[in-house]
Design a protein around this motif. Sequence first.
Motif, PDB file in Angstrom:
ATOM      1  N   PRO A   1      -7.080  14.265  11.300  1.00  0.00           N
ATOM      2  CA  PRO A   1      -6.639  13.219  10.358  1.00  0.00           C
ATOM      3  C   PRO A   1      -7.720  12.822   9.368  1.00  0.00           C
ATOM      4  O   PRO A   1      -7.438  12.553   8.208  1.00  0.00           O
ATOM      5  CB  PRO A   1      -6.267  12.051  11.279  1.00  0.00           C
ATOM      6  CG  PRO A   1      -7.035  12.287  12.535  1.00  0.00           C
ATOM      7  CD  PRO A   1      -7.132  13.774  12.691  1.00  0.00           C
ATOM      8  N   ASN A   2      -8.976  12.798   9.820  1.00  0.00           N
ATOM      9  CA  ASN A   2     -10.048  12.397   8.909  1.00  0.00           C
ATOM     10  C   ASN A   2     -10.220  13.406   7.783  1.00  0.00           C
ATOM     11  O   ASN A   2     -10.471  13.035   6.642  1.00  0.00           O
ATOM     12  CB  ASN A   2     -11.360  12.246   9.685  1.00  0.00           C
ATOM     13  CG  ASN A   2     -11.332  11.062  10.626  1.00  0.00           C
ATOM     14  OD1 ASN A   2     -10.648  10.080  10.356  1.00  0.00           O
ATOM     15  ND2 ASN A   2     -12.062  11.151  11.723  1.00  0.00           N
ATOM     16  N   ASN A   3     -10.102  14.695   8.097  1.00  0.00           N
ATOM     17  CA  ASN A   3     -10.221  15.715   7.070  1.00  0.00           C
ATOM     18  C   ASN A   3      -9.087  15.610   6.058  1.00  0.00           C
ATOM     19  O   ASN A   3      -9.287  15.820   4.859  1.00  0.00           O
ATOM     20  CB  ASN A   3     -10.237  17.104   7.703  1.00  0.00           C
ATOM     21  CG  ASN A   3     -11.528  17.374   8.445  1.00  0.00           C
ATOM     22  OD1 ASN A   3     -12.509  16.670   8.260  1.00  0.00           O
ATOM     23  ND2 ASN A   3     -11.536  18.389   9.298  1.00  0.00           N
ATOM     24  N   VAL A   4      -7.894  15.297   6.548  1.00  0.00           N
ATOM     25  CA  VAL A   4      -6.762  15.135   5.646  1.00  0.00           C
ATOM     26  C   VAL A   4      -6.986  13.946   4.725  1.00  0.00           C
ATOM     27  O   VAL A   4      -6.732  14.012   3.519  1.00  0.00           O
ATOM     28  CB  VAL A   4      -5.449  14.958   6.439  1.00  0.00           C
ATOM     29  CG1 VAL A   4      -4.293  14.624   5.505  1.00  0.00           C
ATOM     30  CG2 VAL A   4      -5.130  16.214   7.230  1.00  0.00           C
ATOM     31  N   ARG A   5      -7.466  12.854   5.278  1.00  0.00           N
ATOM     32  CA  ARG A   5      -7.724  11.665   4.457  1.00  0.00           C
ATOM     33  C   ARG A   5      -8.816  11.935   3.424  1.00  0.00           C
ATOM     34  O   ARG A   5      -8.744  11.471   2.282  1.00  0.00           O
ATOM     35  CB  ARG A   5      -8.110  10.495   5.357  1.00  0.00           C
ATOM     36  CG  ARG A   5      -6.972  10.045   6.271  1.00  0.00           C
ATOM     37  CD  ARG A   5      -7.469   9.211   7.423  1.00  0.00           C
ATOM     38  NE  ARG A   5      -6.407   8.989   8.408  1.00  0.00           N
ATOM     39  CZ  ARG A   5      -6.631   8.753   9.692  1.00  0.00           C
ATOM     40  NH1 ARG A   5      -7.865   8.685  10.144  1.00  0.00           N
ATOM     41  NH2 ARG A   5      -5.623   8.575  10.519  1.00  0.00           N
ATOM     42  N   ASN A   6      -9.842  12.701   3.849  1.00  0.00           N
ATOM     43  CA  ASN A   6     -10.887  13.058   2.896  1.00  0.00           C
ATOM     44  C   ASN A   6     -10.344  13.942   1.792  1.00  0.00           C
ATOM     45  O   ASN A   6     -10.727  13.817   0.624  1.00  0.00           O
ATOM     46  CB  ASN A   6     -12.031  13.765   3.620  1.00  0.00           C
ATOM     47  CG  ASN A   6     -12.786  12.834   4.557  1.00  0.00           C
ATOM     48  OD1 ASN A   6     -12.768  11.621   4.373  1.00  0.00           O
ATOM     49  ND2 ASN A   6     -13.414  13.401   5.580  1.00  0.00           N
ATOM     50  N   PHE A   7      -9.448  14.827   2.162  1.00  0.00           N
ATOM     51  CA  PHE A   7      -8.826  15.703   1.164  1.00  0.00           C
ATOM     52  C   PHE A   7      -8.040  14.879   0.145  1.00  0.00           C
ATOM     53  O   PHE A   7      -8.119  15.115  -1.062  1.00  0.00           O
ATOM     54  CB  PHE A   7      -7.915  16.703   1.874  1.00  0.00           C
ATOM     55  CG  PHE A   7      -6.853  17.297   0.992  1.00  0.00           C
ATOM     56  CD1 PHE A   7      -7.184  18.159  -0.037  1.00  0.00           C
ATOM     57  CD2 PHE A   7      -5.517  16.987   1.197  1.00  0.00           C
ATOM     58  CE1 PHE A   7      -6.209  18.703  -0.844  1.00  0.00           C
ATOM     59  CE2 PHE A   7      -4.531  17.523   0.393  1.00  0.00           C
ATOM     60  CZ  PHE A   7      -4.884  18.393  -0.639  1.00  0.00           C
ATOM     61  N   ILE A   8      -7.279  13.882   0.616  1.00  0.00           N
ATOM     62  CA  ILE A   8      -6.498  13.042  -0.294  1.00  0.00           C
ATOM     63  C   ILE A   8      -7.426  12.232  -1.196  1.00  0.00           C
ATOM     64  O   ILE A   8      -7.132  12.012  -2.375  1.00  0.00           O
ATOM     65  CB  ILE A   8      -5.566  12.121   0.506  1.00  0.00           C
ATOM     66  CG1 ILE A   8      -4.545  12.950   1.294  1.00  0.00           C
ATOM     67  CG2 ILE A   8      -4.838  11.152  -0.404  1.00  0.00           C
ATOM     68  CD1 ILE A   8      -3.670  12.137   2.208  1.00  0.00           C
ATOM     69  N   CYS A   9      -8.571  11.814  -0.651  1.00  0.00           N
ATOM     70  CA  CYS A   9      -9.531  11.050  -1.463  1.00  0.00           C
ATOM     71  C   CYS A   9     -10.047  11.871  -2.633  1.00  0.00           C
ATOM     72  O   CYS A   9     -10.373  11.331  -3.697  1.00  0.00           O
ATOM     73  CB  CYS A   9     -10.700  10.587  -0.595  1.00  0.00           C
ATOM     74  SG  CYS A   9     -10.278   9.230   0.530  1.00  0.00           S
ATOM     75  N   LEU A  10     -10.139  13.188  -2.453  1.00  0.00           N
ATOM     76  CA  LEU A  10     -10.648  14.045  -3.522  1.00  0.00           C
ATOM     77  C   LEU A  10      -9.642  14.222  -4.651  1.00  0.00           C
ATOM     78  O   LEU A  10     -10.006  14.654  -5.742  1.00  0.00           O
ATOM     79  CB  LEU A  10     -11.022  15.420  -2.956  1.00  0.00           C
ATOM     80  CG  LEU A  10     -12.239  15.441  -2.027  1.00  0.00           C
ATOM     81  CD1 LEU A  10     -12.451  16.831  -1.477  1.00  0.00           C
ATOM     82  CD2 LEU A  10     -13.481  14.975  -2.770  1.00  0.00           C
ATOM     83  N   LEU A  11      -8.367  13.893  -4.385  1.00  0.00           N
ATOM     84  CA  LEU A  11      -7.338  14.008  -5.421  1.00  0.00           C
ATOM     85  C   LEU A  11      -7.351  12.737  -6.264  1.00  0.00           C
ATOM     86  O   LEU A  11      -6.579  11.813  -6.043  1.00  0.00           O
ATOM     87  CB  LEU A  11      -5.959  14.226  -4.791  1.00  0.00           C
ATOM     88  CG  LEU A  11      -5.758  15.528  -4.029  1.00  0.00           C
ATOM     89  CD1 LEU A  11      -4.402  15.537  -3.347  1.00  0.00           C
ATOM     90  CD2 LEU A  11      -5.876  16.721  -4.964  1.00  0.00           C
ATOM     91  N   GLN A  12      -8.237  12.714  -7.220  1.00  0.00           N
ATOM     92  CA  GLN A  12      -8.417  11.521  -8.045  1.00  0.00           C
ATOM     93  C   GLN A  12      -7.728  11.693  -9.396  1.00  0.00           C
ATOM     94  O   GLN A  12      -7.699  12.781  -9.959  1.00  0.00           O
ATOM     95  CB  GLN A  12      -9.914  11.250  -8.268  1.00  0.00           C
ATOM     96  CG  GLN A  12     -10.679  10.926  -6.996  1.00  0.00           C
ATOM     97  CD  GLN A  12     -10.269   9.606  -6.379  1.00  0.00           C
ATOM     98  OE1 GLN A  12      -9.722   8.737  -7.053  1.00  0.00           O
ATOM     99  NE2 GLN A  12     -10.534   9.453  -5.083  1.00  0.00           N
TER     100      GLN A  12
END
Length: 525
Positions: free
Chosen positions: A184-195
């Motif tokens: 889940p943390n990797n997924v959340r980090n991935f979404i954070c990169l979509l700026q």
Amino acid sequence: MPLYKTRRGLFIHICVLILVFFSVSSFSMETSSGSSDNSMSSAAPSGPSVKNLMLSVANLSLTEGRTGTKNRQGFSPRNCLLAANGGSLQGIQETRINGLPQYQAGFAKSTLVPPPLFPGTIWGSNSMGDGWDFQGSRLQSGAKSFVPNLNYSPSGSVVDEGASIVGSNTGLSDYSVVKNQEKPNNVRNFICLLQGDRFVNYCLDKDGSRTLHGLLSLRDPEITCQICKKVLDLSSRGIPIFFELMLNQHGWQVFSELIDSLNHQQLKLITYVITKDLSIFIALTFHTHGSNLIKKVIRILRRSHLISFVTNNLCAAFLLIMTNRIGSYVVSECLNHLRAEDNKALYEAAITWCLDLAIDHEGSIALIRVINTIQGLQRYRLLNILSRNAVFLSQDPEGNYVIQKVISLNNPLFTQNVCHLLIGHYETISLQKGGSHIVEKCLDTEWKGWIIENFLSNTNTLLHVAKDAFGNYVIQKALKVTKKSGSPLYHKLLSRLKPHLSILQSGYGRNVFNLITGGQSVTKV
């Protein structure tokens, strides 16, 4: 010798010896009344007895963990946790949450850790890799994972791979229904990169939208919150991101899944953002995808006070929305799914704008849908306004359909109003396509005599209508209904028409001629 490896073992061994000693002594005392030969013979079986006794003591140590037994300190084994060195951690208390035991170690900042509900192998996975694949699982069946490899760094992330996230072959856009919570943390980090625009472009891409749709279907609160915040931001063009998503063929699917994932507070915020700008709201209702999403919001909020955000906007732009084919169905969604009190303002708006709606093509269709659902005093007020304007609406290409609807309701009060107000105008409206249908419907009512008397008052008017492309159907209808009911008006009509049969033999009047002379009438198209 294994018993001497610990002090506990030594203690148990000493206890065994003491128990053996007292058991042998007791046994000897009970048999002391016999002869010495008997004493010697009784000592012979003591070997097996001692062996059985030792086995019993050993069994006691094996049952130490059973419920109800007590250790030597007086603590129940159920209320202690054996340490790895054979000791115990006293003071550990059991609590139960939702019927499941949880153990609290007595430390100030300790947390309750529930026992696992299922073994790790219940998901059908033999091993879990770094990615999201269920290796060896029957659930895999050749499907690709959500995010095959999320071990990336911001400097060389999969988002930047290929210079563009849209259409990249990184595997991020692959969709799967497998719901793995290992990363889940990797997924959340991935979404954070979509700026910013990257997030917009990813949502508007076919594969990207499917990926985000799948991530939202996980119903992870933090993932939903992250995507919700991004949706509520502005793009680099200053346009609300939710607006771009709701109008796009792929983005609207992401927004639709997001709505299903929101909690009450988030849904309240989304509803406010959608409705706070009336011009944006109107544009959404005019678009196929946007109107579908607003209708979905209406269904979700149908029991909530938040629905007033939507209905207030619909009332503010009622005429504009109701005269749009797509937008009018948003109002119909409210009329079909909301409670009467929630629709009250919409019905008031319909009453206010009913005449304007009646003379518009899309508006008249939408107004008829309102007539089908409106009830009570508001229904009376609406039908009263429409029937009082029957002369005007009957001659309008769109309004005549509304009057036909009013007559078809078979409400004596409003039907009588229409039939009475049209006296003196039947000739005019009979020569019109829509108006001729209204006159025919009036001839099916109990006030048909008013119409026929209106035609009989002037023979030239009667012949003019009988020879008209639309009016000839009205005269045919008058002859049929009066003949069927045995009305004397039938013979009056014949007496006026027969002297002019030669005139009726040509053109559209031939239909009336055939009906009078026994010929087959032409069916009206």
